[in-house]
Design an enzyme around this catalytic site. Structure first.
Site, PDB file in Angstrom:
ATOM      1  N   GLY B  50       0.608  -1.419   0.100  1.00 24.92           N
ATOM      2  CA  GLY B  50      -0.057   0.041   0.287  1.00 24.92           C
ATOM      3  C   GLY B  50       0.836   1.581  -0.016  1.00 24.92           C
ATOM      4  O   GLY B  50       1.865   0.973   0.281  1.00 24.92           O
ATOM      5  N   CYS B  51       0.194   2.423  -0.287  1.00 25.13           N
ATOM      6  CA  CYS B  51       1.043   3.341  -0.004  1.00 25.13           C
ATOM      7  C   CYS B  51       1.886   3.586   1.079  1.00 25.13           C
ATOM      8  O   CYS B  51       3.809   3.960   1.165  1.00 25.13           O
ATOM      9  CB  CYS B  51       0.176   4.925  -0.907  1.00 25.13           C
ATOM     10  SG  CYS B  51       1.672   6.390  -0.832  1.00 25.13           S
ATOM     11  N   GLN B  52       1.582   3.473   2.348  1.00 23.28           N
ATOM     12  CA  GLN B  52       1.625   4.422   3.307  1.00 23.28           C
ATOM     13  C   GLN B  52       1.611   2.664   4.547  1.00 23.28           C
ATOM     14  O   GLN B  52       2.719   2.384   5.237  1.00 23.28           O
ATOM     15  CB  GLN B  52       0.250   4.246   3.865  1.00 23.28           C
ATOM     16  CG  GLN B  52       0.070   5.784   3.166  1.00 23.28           C
ATOM     17  CD  GLN B  52      -0.117   7.222   3.892  1.00 23.28           C
ATOM     18  OE1 GLN B  52       0.044   7.251   5.133  1.00 23.28           O
ATOM     19  NE2 GLN B  52      -1.316   8.458   3.700  1.00 23.28           N
TER      20      GLN B  52
END
Lengths: 416, 139
Positions: B50-52
């Site tokens: 995921g991005c984070q």
């Protein structure tokens, strides 16, 4: 006499409450709580004059520019070119045709990087810094892949400051261009770009400054800096999205080939050969974002009416206050402790993922950025998945910082 | 229990909470109590980027059912993973493929499963369904 002195004092201070009424969005509620907007590094909010100017353009003078002989087209063209001159004056460019409208910082960097493909040969070097946003890394990597040039990185230290002795050591006549930000988006470090530009010029390298995070806080003087290129976006300085500026010295812009082919950028087209238009049109193919281009001028006027000295004063106070308050929280660590930094605080709390804190304080009405801030090399340097970044603008207040700090404390309690 | 029954049970549990804070505290608890994924499965191959927040997911066949284990570096993400594991683990591939996700909306966590959230959960659900599809094809 006392009244007189008092008046001067008042005049110098920013009336934040009045300023805040310029920004309609600031009075709204988010998740049932008053909005505390601390994500200004991502994009700033827009004052009413900017919002109104967009509508006025479409209501009164919408037409395609630089083409028609009809009145509206002329009015729109004049407004667009007036905006260019406003921006020229704002950054103190020598000529208006050195100020190119782009879609934003990323586009400007790509335009220059693409242009340098025709100037580089294998074993030439391109220099970026460890503090860059991905937008100021990837286009140069692509350029290196295309040309066989090598990417050289100026390292930073644990305060988030570039190591200048290393910079000087890495400089050589192999370096053709140095691309560095004026201010780091992830950490807020203000880089000593004037010094760096002088040093780069000594070895014959061109310099591109990514000013995306600088223009909301200061007025760059491109002639004084003597940079070859200076790029920024409108939306971080109270302007609309979808417009930015690429300043380039005339000689450089003449030297670089056009980036996009199409209408407006040509002098003459036959199927055998096309000759290109003069600056700035050579780099402005197609119908631009006319409304945003014009309204960027309105945003620049607005920022200047608030005054950059006032802006800096207010933001400095917010930075000092928030830093003190946040450091009272046990286990909180600030990343980016440069001696000169803007109103950005990047931090983490021991054992807690930044995503978790961001999610919980969002429920409390607070907008911050969490994650790697499109600067993964910085996160890798600190060996962290990301940070929470609070970035303040001149319309933010100490009361908002109090709400924010309380929210972070609450999140910490919930998550520990 | 069927997936549908488990989902109803979860919706019931969440209906006891009056506000978001109680819901989130519960999710944090679920996250803390999520059985650990075997270290050998916490590898890049099982990582959903995921991005984070990072999410690791591993699926194993147990007779005609699929057993999922997962982990994340963010606790809220981990809590929601716990809910998803409870729903989908030890179920048959067909049931997993047919399941709908409306219950997430009903327990007020819709925003966490929005494709724009960049927390890896949307990709996790996709991956769970991919496992189910793969097991179904194999058998």
């Amino acid at each position: 006499m006392i009244t007189f002195v008092f008046r001067i004092f008042i005049n110098k201070m920013l009336d934040i409450n009045k300023i805040r009424t310029d920004f309609p969005i600031l009075s709204q509620k988010v998740n049932g709580k008053p909005l505390v907007y601390f994500d200004n590094g991502a994009t700033s909010q827009k004052p009413q004059v900017v919002i109104d100017a967009i509508a006025t353009y479409y209501e009164e003078i919408n037409a395609n520019i630089h083409r028609g002989v009809h009145t509206l087209s002329q009015l729109a063209t004049d407004a667009y070119e007036e905006s260019r001159i406003k921006i020229q004056n704002h950054i103190n460019a020598k000529f208006a045709h050195e100020v190119l409208f782009t879609s934003g910082t990323t586009f400007g960097i790509n335009l220059v990087a693409n242009g340098f493909a025709s100037l580089l040969k294998p074993n030439d070097e391109v220099m970026v810094s460890a503090l860059e946003h991905h937008s100021n890394i990837v286009p140069w990597q692509m350029l290196c892949e295309k040309t066989g040039a090598k990417l050289v990185v100026i390292p930073m230290d644990e305060n988030g400051e570039l190591i200048l002795s290393e910079y000087e050591r890495l400089l050589s006549d192999k370096i053709k261009i140095v691309a560095v930000n004026h201010i780091s988006n992830a950490l807020g470090t203000v880089n000593p770009i004037k010094y760096m530009i002088t040093k780069a010029h000594e070895v014959g390298a061109a310099v591109l400054i990514d000013g995306a995070q600088a223009v909301p806080h200061l007025k760059p003087d491109v002639q004084e800096l003597d940079c070859d290129f200076y790029v920024f976006s409108g939306h971080k300085m109270c302007g609309p999205t979808g417009v930015g500026i690429l300043y380039g010295k005339e000689a450089w812009l003449n030297k670089l080939p056009p980036y996009l082919g199409g209408g407006e950028m040509i002098k003459e087209v036959t199927f055998e050969k096309t000759t290109y238009a003069d600056l700035p049109h050579k780099f402005e193919a197609g119908t631009p974002n006319i409304a945003s281009g014009i309204v960027l001028g309105t945003a620049v006027d607005y920022m200047n009416s608030v005054g950059f000295e006032n802006i800096q004063q207010q933001e400095k106070e917010l930075l000092i206050y928030a830093t003190e308050k946040l450091l009272e929280i046990e286990g909180l660590k600030i990343f980016g402790t440069a001696a000169t930094k803007t109103s950005v605080i990047s931090f983490n709390i021991d054992g807690i993922h930044p995503y978790d804190i961001g999610t919980i304080i969002d429920k409390l009405g607070i907008a911050v950025r969490t994650g790697h801030h499109c600067a993964q090399p910085i996160m890798n340097y600190f060996n962290i998945p990301g940070t929470i970044r609070a970035s303040f603008a001149f319309y933010n207040t100490k009361e908002e910082i109090d709400i924010f700090v309380e929210a972070v404390k609450k999140a910490k309690t919930m998550l520990s | 229990m069927t997936i549908k029954e488990i989902q109803e049970e979860i919706v019931d549990e969440f209906s006891m909470f009056d506000d978001w804070m109680q819901r989130y505290e519960y999710i944090i608890d679920l996250g803390k109590n999520l059985p650990l994924i075997k270290e050998e499965f916490k590898i890049d191959e099982n990582l959903i980027k995921g991005c984070q927040s990072k999410v690791w997911l591993q699926g194993e066949q147990d007779e005609d059912k699929i057993v999922f284990t997962a982990d994340s570096d963010a606790i809220l993400t981990k809590g929601i993973i716990a809910i998803l594991i409870r729903t989908f683990s030890n179920q048959k591939a067909t049931a997993i493929l047919e399941a709908d996700m409306n219950f997430i909306d009903e327990i007020g966590l819709k925003e966490h499963l929005s494709p724009t959230r960049a927390n890896g959960l949307v990709s996790m659900i996709k991956q769970i369904k991919m496992y189910a599809l793969a097991f179904q094809a194999k058998n």
